[in-house]
Scaffold this motif. Structure first.
Motif, PDB file in Angstrom:
ATOM      1  N   ALA A  51     -30.271 -34.272  46.940  1.00  0.00           N
ATOM      2  CA  ALA A  51     -30.377 -35.739  46.820  1.00  0.00           C
ATOM      3  C   ALA A  51     -29.779 -36.426  48.053  1.00  0.00           C
ATOM      4  O   ALA A  51     -30.288 -37.452  48.510  1.00  0.00           O
ATOM      5  CB  ALA A  51     -29.657 -36.215  45.562  1.00  0.00           C
ATOM      6  N   THR A  64     -12.803 -19.742  47.490  1.00  0.00           N
ATOM      7  CA  THR A  64     -12.967 -21.140  47.086  1.00  0.00           C
ATOM      8  C   THR A  64     -11.968 -21.469  45.977  1.00  0.00           C
ATOM      9  O   THR A  64     -11.742 -20.653  45.084  1.00  0.00           O
ATOM     10  CB  THR A  64     -14.409 -21.391  46.556  1.00  0.00           C
ATOM     11  N   THR A  98     -13.482 -24.340  50.320  1.00  0.00           N
ATOM     12  CA  THR A  98     -13.677 -22.999  50.898  1.00  0.00           C
ATOM     13  C   THR A  98     -12.553 -22.657  51.884  1.00  0.00           C
ATOM     14  O   THR A  98     -12.085 -23.538  52.606  1.00  0.00           O
ATOM     15  CB  THR A  98     -15.044 -22.927  51.602  1.00  0.00           C
ATOM     16  N   THR A 120     -26.697 -26.688  47.648  1.00  0.00           N
ATOM     17  CA  THR A 120     -25.749 -27.618  47.014  1.00  0.00           C
ATOM     18  C   THR A 120     -24.633 -28.081  47.945  1.00  0.00           C
ATOM     19  O   THR A 120     -24.355 -29.275  48.043  1.00  0.00           O
ATOM     20  CB  THR A 120     -25.121 -26.945  45.765  1.00  0.00           C
ATOM     21  N   LYS A 173     -16.744 -18.434  40.837  1.00  0.00           N
ATOM     22  CA  LYS A 173     -18.089 -18.556  41.414  1.00  0.00           C
ATOM     23  C   LYS A 173     -19.020 -17.442  40.963  1.00  0.00           C
ATOM     24  O   LYS A 173     -18.602 -16.309  40.791  1.00  0.00           O
ATOM     25  CB  LYS A 173     -17.991 -18.455  42.945  1.00  0.00           C
ATOM     26  N   GLY A 202     -23.545 -31.274  50.704  1.00  0.00           N
ATOM     27  CA  GLY A 202     -24.472 -32.312  50.233  1.00  0.00           C
ATOM     28  C   GLY A 202     -25.716 -31.719  49.622  1.00  0.00           C
ATOM     29  O   GLY A 202     -26.515 -31.124  50.342  1.00  0.00           O
ATOM     30  N   PHE A 234     -38.188 -40.134  47.452  1.00  0.00           N
ATOM     31  CA  PHE A 234     -37.782 -38.728  47.541  1.00  0.00           C
ATOM     32  C   PHE A 234     -38.987 -37.780  47.713  1.00  0.00           C
ATOM     33  O   PHE A 234     -38.972 -36.918  48.595  1.00  0.00           O
ATOM     34  CB  PHE A 234     -36.934 -38.320  46.331  1.00  0.00           C
ATOM     35  N   LEU A 248     -13.082 -32.407  51.274  1.00  0.00           N
ATOM     36  CA  LEU A 248     -13.672 -33.706  50.967  1.00  0.00           C
ATOM     37  C   LEU A 248     -13.821 -33.845  49.450  1.00  0.00           C
ATOM     38  O   LEU A 248     -13.316 -34.793  48.845  1.00  0.00           O
ATOM     39  CB  LEU A 248     -15.051 -33.822  51.648  1.00  0.00           C
ATOM     40  N   THR A 249     -14.468 -32.870  48.819  1.00  0.00           N
ATOM     41  CA  THR A 249     -14.792 -32.946  47.391  1.00  0.00           C
ATOM     42  C   THR A 249     -13.525 -32.974  46.536  1.00  0.00           C
ATOM     43  O   THR A 249     -12.577 -32.225  46.778  1.00  0.00           O
ATOM     44  CB  THR A 249     -15.673 -31.742  47.006  1.00  0.00           C
ATOM     45  N   VAL A 293     -15.117 -37.776  44.468  1.00  0.00           N
ATOM     46  CA  VAL A 293     -16.096 -37.354  45.489  1.00  0.00           C
ATOM     47  C   VAL A 293     -16.944 -36.144  45.135  1.00  0.00           C
ATOM     48  O   VAL A 293     -16.432 -35.079  44.784  1.00  0.00           O
ATOM     49  CB  VAL A 293     -15.399 -37.008  46.820  1.00  0.00           C
ATOM     50  N   GLY A 294     -18.240 -36.330  45.239  1.00  0.00           N
ATOM     51  CA  GLY A 294     -19.243 -35.258  45.200  1.00  0.00           C
ATOM     52  C   GLY A 294     -20.320 -35.778  46.110  1.00  0.00           C
ATOM     53  O   GLY A 294     -20.055 -36.083  47.281  1.00  0.00           O
ATOM     54  N   VAL A 295     -21.515 -36.001  45.555  1.00  0.00           N
ATOM     55  CA  VAL A 295     -22.579 -36.624  46.348  1.00  0.00           C
ATOM     56  C   VAL A 295     -22.123 -37.998  46.852  1.00  0.00           C
ATOM     57  O   VAL A 295     -22.355 -38.374  47.995  1.00  0.00           O
ATOM     58  CB  VAL A 295     -23.858 -36.756  45.494  1.00  0.00           C
ATOM     59  N   GLU A 296     -21.468 -38.736  45.970  1.00  0.00           N
ATOM     60  CA  GLU A 296     -20.983 -40.067  46.364  1.00  0.00           C
ATOM     61  C   GLU A 296     -19.663 -39.903  47.106  1.00  0.00           C
ATOM     62  O   GLU A 296     -18.601 -39.815  46.491  1.00  0.00           O
ATOM     63  CB  GLU A 296     -20.795 -40.967  45.126  1.00  0.00           C
ATOM     64  N   GLN A 317     -36.180 -43.825  43.843  1.00  0.00           N
ATOM     65  CA  GLN A 317     -36.156 -42.440  44.326  1.00  0.00           C
ATOM     66  C   GLN A 317     -37.418 -41.672  43.944  1.00  0.00           C
ATOM     67  O   GLN A 317     -37.794 -40.717  44.619  1.00  0.00           O
ATOM     68  CB  GLN A 317     -34.913 -41.726  43.798  1.00  0.00           C
TER      69      GLN A 317
END
Ligand SMILES: Cc1cc2nc3c(=O)[nH]c(=O)nc-3n(C[C@H](O)[C@H](O)[C@H](O)COP(=O)(O)OP(=O)(O)OC[C@H]3O[C@@H](n4cnc5c(N)ncnc54)[C@H](O)[C@@H]3O)c2cc1C
Length: 738
Positions: free
Chosen positions: A501, A254, A203, A495, A246, A498, A577, A162-163, A169-172, A573
């Motif tokens: 946040a 990864t 991964t 992390t 990493k 997701g 939050f 996905l990322t 793409v990350g959080v969004e 937030q």
């Protein structure tokens, strides 16, 4: 007759909680298959995984032959097959959320990277499992099963992509740059698609044979986004990219891959239809990942809780042995026997670590069990909607929204005493699978992000405490229990899938669903009832803190800040939050209390548990009390900041100087006797009154006062738990590495 000291001995925690205790607390005492699975996963974790870590395999981020042997160990032990349904060769009957959670728990007890390596394969399959067509499910699940004796094939392993490289793409997750275009579309034939996708931090990429990738349409002949299956043998580029450098989870692979491949349109996950010459995927990538993450995130949360609980034994051993061997320290002396455990602070901190681990595990396993209940309901819901001709996505959402009122009515009826409620109506609503699905769904929509957020986020902070209790040893590779590694690993767990946040954002929406809130109100009553029967659990604190949270939520939803700005709003937030964080504390404390009650109820039936039950129960109840008090404290602090913090403080100079100075004088007299108060002008101490008097706050201040009083006895419970830590028996040596 039992003597006083024998009676006292019965109330002492004898050993660390073993499997029989966990089976009761986490409700798999009647699941022999899961008990065997735990043993298999543990043998891999404390055998090959622990040996790899001890040999320094974590010192390189490259995927090596030695690390690759882990995959074989997963296959041979049954870990790989846990995810598969029986029709595809799997051995766990029915839903597998608890089974997968237990495997992850066992593996990350030793190493989070090994757990991730196993989980990432499931994550790759999950889009196909949750939203794939029957053909896709059949093909990919079977290929991912380890070959059985007599089968001549190699296993197929997957990665989930996905990322994407920054700025995508990350959080969004909507910012997709991966593209899907029509490469070839001959009349009457299946379209051939061109997929261009770059991944970041993917991964399992070093050995993946297939990838489930999120892509957006780059072609007017394809509508929206989707997830698509890529295979290493597809024509084009399947470049695994360079390994990620990493600092964590080095027992997983990864990297940042690049794909440019041609695939048949049948690889679109969930299939597609053709409408007016346009390919319309059945599910957008957002719909697929939502179905996937809501389950897999629970498992990740449990990984961090396993780390915290795994720290208890090595820390106790270190504390007790800290001064042994010194010339003046004789066996039998308190310094020899107790070592650092003579000091209250190290014991209290260990109690906090243990309580956090317990609460996270209770919350996580309860959520996994709820998903096990939800899975068949979800399938039934889909069947019923299909029969009614209601499609997926928005159509289903609309249909469910219409049932919301009935579901709330059911919850109200369920909470009403039988004698006074409409029994027929309650039964009709209670046996409606759609209503039951809706209720369970509203719950898991809160619990899943809560587990991921609290267990990993707060867990990572508490893991630092565990490292610190080992002194300098804690931040070396030689630290027993690999605690230093686990501290850093916990941050990755907070992390990936997701970061915090994302979970807080989801909670902001799901925790205000009236269906959830109605259940939450029921929990306040439940906690009050438990408090009257088992006050030692701290249930009273949790109940009051729950009331305070609810009061604050209701207030913030209506109130405005000093500028007239809305407070409870998606963009605010700073308001939403922290309120989400506060809720997580409450949830974790509640589920721990429920697990202790289960232990109390079922423990006597198990001879192994029954033997030391009084001491164990006393200790666990004290842990509960400690955790409840901590949760109450956090909730009180957060709510007070939010309720008062958006009112403007009166300017110092606006205050009537006379009274203000008089007030300052009073304060000074108390804190600095003999020092004269300044007279007039800016900078002197303001009078306390104006900044705390706001209309309509009586309810809040009363709850705050009550909450403070609820802490009664919490520190005594901590003292008792701390003392238990000085007496509990632990094995001579850690059972890993061997
Ligand atoms: C070792 C490792 C393995 C991984 N494995 C995979 C994998 O297999 N497949 C895969 O697809 N991905 C994988 N990931 C990627 C991982 O899921 C992402 O790194 C993660 O989702 C965060 O995205 P990001 O790094 O782009 O952070 P960003 O999106 O840049 O976020 C940075 C910070 O800003 C905050 N933030 C961002 N947006 C908001 C917002 N709207 N509101 C408030 N705060 C916000 C975040 O909480 C975070 O603290 C992996 C990552 C790592 C490190």
């Amino acid at each position: 007759m039992e003597t006083t000291s024998e009676k006292a001995a019965g109330n002492v925690l004898r050993t660390l909680p073993g499997d029989d205790v966990r089976q009761i607390m986490w409700r798999f005492a009647d699941r022999y298959d899961l008990q065997m699975l735990v043993q298999s996963a543990r043998a891999v974790a404390r055998g090959p995984v622990a040996r790899l870590v001890a040999e320094g395999a974590r010192n390189s981020h490259d995927w090596t032959t030695e690390k690759g042997r882990l995959l074989q160990a997963f296959d041979e032990s049954g870990i790989t097959a846990v995810f598969m349904d029986q029709e595809h060769g799997g051995f766990v009957e029915g839903p597998k959320n608890t089974a997968l959670a237990l495997v992850a728990f066992e593996l990350s007890w030793v190493d989070g990277g090994a757990a991730t390596c196993s989980l990432a394969g499931n994550l790759a399959l999950a889009p196909i499992h949750e939203r794939g067509t029957a053909e896709q499910r059949d093909a990919y699940m079977r290929r991912a099963m380890p070959p059985q004796p007599g089968e001549d094939r190699t296993i197929s392993r997957g990665a989930f992509a996905l990322t994407e490289p920054l700025p995508y793409v990350g959080v969004e997750t909507g910012l997709l740059s991966g593209k899907l275009r029509v490469a070839e579309w001959q009349d009457g034939k299946e379209p051939i698609l061109q997929v261009d996708k770059r991944g970041r931090f993917i991964t399992n990429i070093s050995f993946a044979n297939f990838v489930t990738a999120a892509v957006d349409s780059g072609d007017p002949r394809i509508k929206g986004s989707c997830m698509v299956i890529l295979e290493e043998t597809d024509p084009g580029v399947f470049d695994r990219g360079t390994p990620t450098r990493k600092l964590v989870h080095q027992l997983s692979s990864t990297g940042d891959p690049v794909f440019s491949l041609r695939v048949p349109a049948s690889r679109i996950i969930g299939g597609y239809t053709v409408k007016d010459g346009v390919i319309v995927p059945r599910y957008s990538h957002g719909e697929v990942i939502e179905a996937v993450f809501r389950r897999t995130r629970v498992t990740v949360g449990l990984m961090t809780s396993a780390k915290l609980l795994s720290a208890v034994e090595p820390v106790i051993r270190y504390q007790r042995g800290r001064f042994r061997g010194g010339e003046s320290v004789q066996p039998g002396s308190p310094r020899y026997e107790l070592g650092l455990q003579q000091r209250e602070d190290v014991l209290h901190r260990l109690v906090d670590i243990w309580a956090t681990g317990e609460a996270g595990a209770s919350l996580g396993f309860a959520t996994a069990r709820l998903f096990d209940e939800l899975d068949p309901l979800e399938r039934r819901k889909d069947e019923l909607f299909a029969a009614q001709g209601v499609g997926g996505g928005t159509a289903q959402l609309k249909a469910m929204r219409r049932l919301q009122k009935d579901a709330i009515e059911y919850l109200t009826l369920a909470a009403t005493p039988e004698a006074t409620r409409d029994g027929a109506r309650a039964e009709a609503l209670g046996s409606d699978p759609l209503i039951q699905y809706l209720i369970q769904d509203s719950l898991v929509n809160v619990l899943c992000p809560a587990v991921k957020l609290w267990n990993t986020g707060h867990g990572a902070t508490v893991m630092r405490e565990a490292v610190s209790l080992m002194g300098g040893y804690g931040i070396t590779e030689d630290c027993p229990g690999f605690l230093g590694h686990k501290w850093m690993d916990a941050q990755l767990e907070a992390t990936y899938e997701g970061p915090e946040a994302v979970q807080r954002r989801q909670l902001t929406v799901t925790m205000i669903n009236e269906l959830f809130l109605q259940q939450f109100r029921g929990w306040i009553v439940e906690m009050r009832r438990i408090a009257s029967e088992r006050p030692g659990t701290g249930a009273c604190t949790v109940a009051t803190a729950m009331q305070l949270w609810l009061w604050t939520l209701t207030h913030l939803q209506a109130a405005t800040d000093a500028e007239g700005g809305k407070l409870y709003h998606g963009t605010r937030q700073g308001v939403t939050f922290p309120l989400a964080d506060a809720l997580c504390w409450l949830l974790a404390a509640r589920y721990l209390i429920l697990d202790i009650l289960e232990l109390e109820a079922k423990g006597p039936q198990n001879p192994v548990v029954a033997e030391g039950l009084p001491g164990l129960l006393q200790f666990m109840t004290d842990l509960c009390h400690v955790q409840s008090a901590r949760a109450g404290g956090e909730v009180g602090r957060i709510c007070a900041e939010l309720v008062y913090g958006y009112n403007r403080h009166p300017a110092w100079d606006d205050l009537a100087c006379g009274s203000c100075t008089a007030d300052a004088a009073e304060v000074l007299e108390v804190v600095l006797p003999g020092v004269k108060a300044p007279t007039g002008g800016a900078g002197h101490l303001p009078k306390a009154g104006p900044c705390v008097q706001f209309d309509g706050m009586e309810g809040f201040t009363q709850l705050r006062l009550r909450l403070d009083a609820c802490f009664t006895g919490a520190r005594l419970a901590k003292d008792r738990a701390a003392e238990a830590l000085t007496k509990v028996m632990i094995p001579e040596a850690l059972d890993y590495p061997v």
